[in-house]
Design a protein around this motif. Structure first.
Motif, PDB file in Angstrom:
ATOM      1  N   GLY A 285       0.817  -1.207   0.000  1.00  0.00           N
ATOM      2  CA  GLY A 285       0.000   0.000   0.000  1.00  0.00           C
ATOM      3  C   GLY A 285       0.856   1.263   0.000  1.00  0.00           C
ATOM      4  N   LEU A 286       1.958   1.225   0.736  1.00  0.00           N
ATOM      5  CA  LEU A 286       2.859   2.379   0.745  1.00  0.00           C
ATOM      6  C   LEU A 286       3.548   2.557  -0.604  1.00  0.00           C
ATOM      7  N   TRP A 287       3.914   1.448  -1.256  1.00  0.00           N
ATOM      8  CA  TRP A 287       4.493   1.564  -2.601  1.00  0.00           C
ATOM      9  C   TRP A 287       3.466   2.132  -3.579  1.00  0.00           C
ATOM     10  N   ALA A 288       2.183   1.765  -3.403  1.00  0.00           N
ATOM     11  CA  ALA A 288       1.140   2.360  -4.239  1.00  0.00           C
ATOM     12  C   ALA A 288       1.068   3.866  -4.003  1.00  0.00           C
ATOM     13  N   PHE A 289       1.235   4.272  -2.751  1.00  0.00           N
ATOM     14  CA  PHE A 289       1.272   5.709  -2.435  1.00  0.00           C
ATOM     15  C   PHE A 289       2.416   6.398  -3.168  1.00  0.00           C
ATOM     16  N   PHE A 290       3.539   5.707  -3.307  1.00  0.00           N
ATOM     17  CA  PHE A 290       4.675   6.303  -4.020  1.00  0.00           C
ATOM     18  C   PHE A 290       4.320   6.538  -5.496  1.00  0.00           C
ATOM     19  N   GLY A 291       3.428   5.709  -6.051  1.00  0.00           N
ATOM     20  CA  GLY A 291       2.956   5.969  -7.409  1.00  0.00           C
ATOM     21  C   GLY A 291       2.192   7.282  -7.482  1.00  0.00           C
ATOM     22  N   MET A 292       1.364   7.535  -6.442  1.00  0.00           N
ATOM     23  CA  MET A 292       0.672   8.819  -6.368  1.00  0.00           C
ATOM     24  C   MET A 292       1.674   9.960  -6.194  1.00  0.00           C
ATOM     25  N   ALA A 293       2.718   9.714  -5.382  1.00  0.00           N
ATOM     26  CA  ALA A 293       3.733  10.741  -5.164  1.00  0.00           C
ATOM     27  C   ALA A 293       4.459  11.070  -6.467  1.00  0.00           C
ATOM     28  N   ALA A 294       4.731  10.039  -7.275  1.00  0.00           N
ATOM     29  CA  ALA A 294       5.388  10.284  -8.562  1.00  0.00           C
ATOM     30  C   ALA A 294       4.501  11.126  -9.465  1.00  0.00           C
ATOM     31  N   LEU A 295       3.188  10.859  -9.434  1.00  0.00           N
ATOM     32  CA  LEU A 295       2.247  11.649 -10.221  1.00  0.00           C
ATOM     33  C   LEU A 295       2.203  13.082  -9.713  1.00  0.00           C
ATOM     34  N   ALA A 296       2.182  13.235  -8.383  1.00  0.00           N
ATOM     35  CA  ALA A 296       2.151  14.577  -7.792  1.00  0.00           C
ATOM     36  C   ALA A 296       3.422  15.351  -8.083  1.00  0.00           C
ATOM     37  N   GLY A 298       5.169  15.213 -10.700  1.00  0.00           N
ATOM     38  CA  GLY A 298       5.320  15.506 -12.122  1.00  0.00           C
ATOM     39  C   GLY A 298       6.364  14.660 -12.810  1.00  0.00           C
ATOM     40  N   VAL A 299       6.562  13.445 -12.306  1.00  0.00           N
ATOM     41  CA  VAL A 299       7.524  12.533 -12.939  1.00  0.00           C
ATOM     42  C   VAL A 299       7.071  12.211 -14.360  1.00  0.00           C
ATOM     43  N   ARG A 300       7.999  12.196 -15.274  1.00  0.00           N
ATOM     44  CA  ARG A 300       7.689  11.859 -16.665  1.00  0.00           C
ATOM     45  C   ARG A 300       8.389  10.559 -17.037  1.00  0.00           C
ATOM     46  N   ILE A 312      12.222   6.378 -11.087  1.00  0.00           N
ATOM     47  CA  ILE A 312      12.587   7.759 -11.408  1.00  0.00           C
ATOM     48  C   ILE A 312      12.374   8.660 -10.195  1.00  0.00           C
ATOM     49  N   LEU A 313      11.301   8.412  -9.441  1.00  0.00           N
ATOM     50  CA  LEU A 313      11.064   9.174  -8.212  1.00  0.00           C
ATOM     51  C   LEU A 313      12.230   9.001  -7.239  1.00  0.00           C
ATOM     52  N   ILE A 314      12.727   7.769  -7.129  1.00  0.00           N
ATOM     53  CA  ILE A 314      13.870   7.509  -6.250  1.00  0.00           C
ATOM     54  C   ILE A 314      15.076   8.335  -6.690  1.00  0.00           C
ATOM     55  N   ARG A 315      15.332   8.383  -7.995  1.00  0.00           N
ATOM     56  CA  ARG A 315      16.463   9.182  -8.498  1.00  0.00           C
ATOM     57  C   ARG A 315      16.279  10.670  -8.177  1.00  0.00           C
TER      58      ARG A 315
END
Length: 512
Positions: A285-296, A298-300, A312-315
């Motif tokens: 569930g927390l990893w799913a949250f990171f998907g939302m964080a990547a969207l927030a 502006g990850v491309r 990419i968010l990690i980088r």
């Protein structure tokens, strides 16, 4: 690739190799139950971390947030189905584990052969398990390619390909002699690494993007701007529900999950271990949250590569040395289940194809020796599979594998509670389910849902569940007919006092 990222990545991988590198006792004779099942002696902690480490793969930790990044709340079906796993495991797998231990069964096909006395049904179970799991194993490599790509190593380039091959070779060398015991040791390390990675990435994300409410608000705005629903559309609830239930049932039929369940010390150990599985779902569930964080944030990503969102968010949020450690944790998360999958497929091949039809007099030592070779070949094939195929083709084959694996549910799980179904009815039901599921998925462009209607009522339903319904309908309709016609039933060798000879004539399937 930054040297700091490479150093952190290498440090985690070397630690994993050292953690798993320990040989079995020198005086222990090779036996499938020892190599593939750890001597059926996994305790509660080992069963919990190995079962969770096998079910929750690196592709899961990359694909689920990738789906959240690309489709919004629809991706949470994965969280729902993993929450359904605990009660389903408690109902089904302890029964199977007890029968397997009493009768020296190692694979689901062994159980089907003993329970139904049917060579064709056992062979169908074994081949279905192998065919359905191979794309699943390939997806672990796809997950690894996403990690390498985010590190700056293109998997289709020489250096990236060499790194990928070296990673699988290292883990194969560690687990080749030790079998499931080595995997159990690695699973403890995976649990620690994933837990630490979640906490670190959560702190970094909240520090840089703000509290969770703000992250979800930003993600919702970006999702609406992209013209995609952030939640689950009302008309999709039937698809959502059947996808969650069907995926949970299918997950229990994969040979790697059954292998770990059979390796537990007792049914009580398995039930106790299962009570802790929701902790793995919390990390998902927390990893799913990171998907939302990547969207927030502006990850491309490249078009059609939502699985790259979290790497990419990690980088973006972590310094290079820490990003390398996090990427290493994701690598271990994928390599461990890949090894268990390869072992489970190798045992299906050896026990239910090679020994049954090619070498009925093989000794347990010979079975282990033969199984180690196919395990390595299977892992090598998975690497080639992922490198030569497009990611979407690999995903499509995995979707097909999910439809296939669900068709062995009546023969395996159903027979734990009833022997009413006739063995030939189950075989024909399996055949109808396989053909119907493959046809529905292929003809609809690999769409996971199909519109099912009765009169004016129509609803989207998961393809695998539709095929399973046809499977059960055929088996239920043919069972009384075959009984009336006097077609003999097979001997149930799992009944008390019944003798069972696992090895049979290589022509036994003809006269069954």
């Amino acid at each position: 690739m930054s040297q700091a990222i490479g150093a952190g990545f290498a440090l985690v991988i070397c630690g994993a190799v050292l953690a798993g590198a320990r040989r079995s006792p020198a005086d222990e004779l090779p036996h499938p139950a020892r190599w593939a099942l750890g001597g059926r002696d996994l305790g509660t902690a080992a069963t919990c971390v190995l079962l969770g480490g096998t079910i929750y793969t690196s592709y899961t930790y990359i694909a689920v947030p990738g789906l959240m990044f690309g489709t919004g709340g629809l991706a949470l079906y994965a969280l729902v189905y993993t929450m359904l796993l605990s009660p389903l495991i408690m109902i089904l797998l302890p029964r199977l584990r007890d029968v397997a231990a009493r009768h020296d069964l190692v694979t689901a096909a062994d159980y089907v052969r003993a329970r139904h006395g049917s060579h064709p049904l056992a062979l169908a179970t074994a081949l279905t398990g192998i065919l359905a799991t191979m794309p699943y194993l390939g997806l672990q490599v796809v997950g690894m390619t996403g990690v390498l790509r985010s590190m700056g190593l293109a998997p289709d380039a020489l250096v990236g390909c060499a790194v990928l091959v070296a990673l699988f070779l290292l883990f194969a060398v560690v687990t080749h002699p030790g079998g499931l015991r080595a995997c159990a040791r690695l699973s403890f390390l995976k649990a620690v690494l994933i837990g630490a990675a979640v906490l670190v990435l959560l702190v970094l994300t909240l520090t840089q993007l703000g509290p969770p409410g703000h992250v979800f608000e930003l993600a919702a705005r970006r999702s609406e701007a992209m013209g995609q629903p952030f939640g689950v559309p009302p008309h999709s609830f039937s698809a959502y529900a059947t996808l969650a239930v069907g995926s949970a049932l299918a997950q229990l039929m994969y040979p790697q999950v059954l292998l770990v369940a059979m390796a537990s010390r007792s049914k009580h150990t398995l039930r106790a271990a299962t009570t802790y599985l929701p902790a793995w779902s919390m990390t998902l569930g927390l990893w799913a949250f990171f998907g939302m964080a990547a969207l927030a944030a502006g990850v491309r990503t490249l078009a059609g590569h939502g699985e790259l969102a979290v790497p990419i968010l990690i980088r973006d949020v972590a310094p290079d040395w820490l990003a390398g450690l996090l990427f290493g944790a994701l690598a271990v998360a994928g390599l461990l289940p890949a090894v268990v999958m390869a072992m489970s497929m190798a045992m299906l091949f050896v026990r239910n194809v090679y020994v049954e039809y090619l070498n009925p007099t093989a000794t347990p030592k010979h079975e282990v020796r033969v199984a180690r070779g196919p395990a390595l070949v299977i892992m090598a094939g998975a690497v080639a599979f992922a490198l030569l195929m497009k990611p979407q083709d690999a995903i499509n084959l995995h979707l097909l594998g999910g439809v296939w694996i669900l068709q062995i549910l009546p023969a395996v799980a159903g027979s734990l509670f009833t022997r009413w179904f006739h063995r030939r009815a189950l075989f024909l039901g399996w055949a109808v389910g396989m053909v119907a599921g493959t046809g529905l998925l292929g003809l609809r462009g690999f769409s996971t849902v199909v519109d099912v209607g009765i009169g004016p009522l129509h609803a989207p339903v998961y393809v695998a569940v539709t095929a399973l319904a046809l499977n059960l309908a055929v088996a239920a309709a043919l069972t009384p007919l075959l009984d009336v016609l006097g077609v003999p039933r097979g001997t149930d060798c799992t009944a008390d006092g019944a003798a069972w000879e696992r090895r049979g004539s290589k022509y036994a399937f003809v006269v069954d």
